[in-house]
Scaffold this motif. Structure first.
Motif, short mmCIF file in Angstrom:
data_model
loop_
_atom_site.label_atom_id
_atom_site.label_comp_id
_atom_site.label_asym_id
_atom_site.label_seq_id
_atom_site.Cartn_x
_atom_site.Cartn_y
_atom_site.Cartn_z
N GLU A 95 0.85 -1.21 0.00
CA GLU A 95 0.00 0.00 0.00
C GLU A 95 0.88 1.24 0.00
OE1 GLU A 95 -0.33 -2.34 2.52
OE2 GLU A 95 -1.91 -3.37 1.40
N CYS A 96 2.01 1.14 0.69
CA CYS A 96 2.87 2.32 0.76
C CYS A 96 4.27 1.94 1.22
CB CYS A 96 2.27 3.36 1.71
SG CYS A 96 3.18 4.90 1.69
N ALA A 133 2.72 3.07 -3.63
CA ALA A 133 1.35 3.59 -3.74
C ALA A 133 1.15 4.40 -5.02
CB ALA A 133 1.03 4.48 -2.54
N ASP A 191 -2.39 3.10 -6.22
CA ASP A 191 -2.50 2.91 -4.77
C ASP A 191 -1.96 1.56 -4.31
OD1 ASP A 191 -3.65 5.39 -4.71
OD2 ASP A 191 -5.71 4.63 -4.57
N HIS A 192 -1.79 0.63 -5.23
CA HIS A 192 -1.22 -0.69 -4.93
C HIS A 192 -0.91 -1.38 -6.27
CE1 HIS A 192 -0.53 -4.68 -3.45
NE2 HIS A 192 -0.88 -4.38 -2.22
#
Ligand code: OOG
Ligand code: MG
Length: 262
Positions: free
Chosen positions: A180-181, A199, A203-204
């Motif tokens: 995710e990040c 991300a 975002d993914h």
């Protein structure tokens, strides 16, 4: 009404020759050629067939223009895909001669190695379950077009500017990887040239894999177990010159690197 027939094979040959001879050609769309996105993918596949006839083997696929940074840099706002062959592989820690490249660039990516086939419309869960390994990767791009400039159909026909790629060892997907990040850093000769996050890709990056499966299915294709999928540059690409050492580090995934020579 006369309909102009797109000469898929001769356009593929024009781009393939440019690759082999390391010369740049004008954008197809600016040299009087008009063709659709689907026709552009037919030109791309004809180019891949030429590579296969020389003994190259398909080892995976790549998504492109999947982050805002890339869209902004290239001025093309649609995701695209391309084919990866064994001849494009640079070993992690290995070296790449730039002698046969025109105007190479490098960009940091997340790569998936598939443990299962994947085709058509799938959920994020299904896409994730098909992933065996999650790896840091570097893609070396080398557009066949003058000034690295193109429209959507041009870059599709040109196999999404692909030239070479490096995939690091990475980690098994079952270990749970927080994409995710995850922070990401690209260095050239030890100096940081790009920083970003996983991300940045929808975002993914698993969403890029979903899109790859869906776009490929539209053209009758499927992803296969064992294949690698590059999910797209998370940052802008950076020009490459000989005698450099390039490394990407992705939080939780480790690193991948290579050297360039003349
Ligand atoms: C097109 C290929 C884009 C990516 O990761 O976004 C790409 C280009 O930038 O020349 O590989
Ligand atoms: Mg890329």
């Amino acid at each position: 009404m006369s309909m102009k027939v797109v000469d898929v094979d001769s356009l593929a040959a024009r781009l393939d020759d440019a690759t082999l001879q390391a010369h740049r050609v004008p954008m197809l769309s600016a040299s009087g050629e008009t063709f659709s996105e689907d026709e552009a993918y037919r030109i791309q596949r004809a180019g891949v067939a030429r590579r296969e006839s020389r003994g190259e083997r398909l080892v995976g696929m790549k998504m492109g223009l999947t982050s805002r940074a890339k869209i902004k840099q290239m001025g093309v706002a649609m995701p695209i895909y391309g084919h990866l062959t064994d001849a494009m592989v640079v070993a992690d820690g290995g070296s790449l001669s730039l002698a046969r490249l025109s105007h190479p660039r490098v960009e940091p990516e997340v790569a998936f190695i598939l443990g299962r086939d994947l085709q058509g419309a799938v959920t994020p869960q299904q896409a994730w379950e098909a992933v065996a390994w999650v790896c840091p990767a570097l893609e070396i791009l080398d557009s066949r077009y003058e000034n690295f400039k193109f429209n959507l159909v041009d870059v599709i026909a040109d196999n999404a500017s692909s030239s070479h790629f490096v995939v690091g060892t990475g980690v098994p997907a079952r270990d749970g990887v927080p994409l995710e990040c995850a922070g990401l850093v690209m260095e050239i000769d030890g100096a940081v040239v790009q920083t970003g996050s996983t991300a940045a890709v929808y975002d993914h990056p698993v969403r890029s894999l979903m899109l790859q499966a869906a776009m490929l299915a539209r053209h009758g294709g499927a992803l296969r177990a064992g294949q690698v999928v590059l999910t797209g540059g998370a940052t802008e690409a950076v020009p490459l010159s000989p005698g450099r050492w390039v490394r990407v580090t992705v939080e939780g995934l480790g690193e991948a690197s290579f050297r360039t020579t003349e």
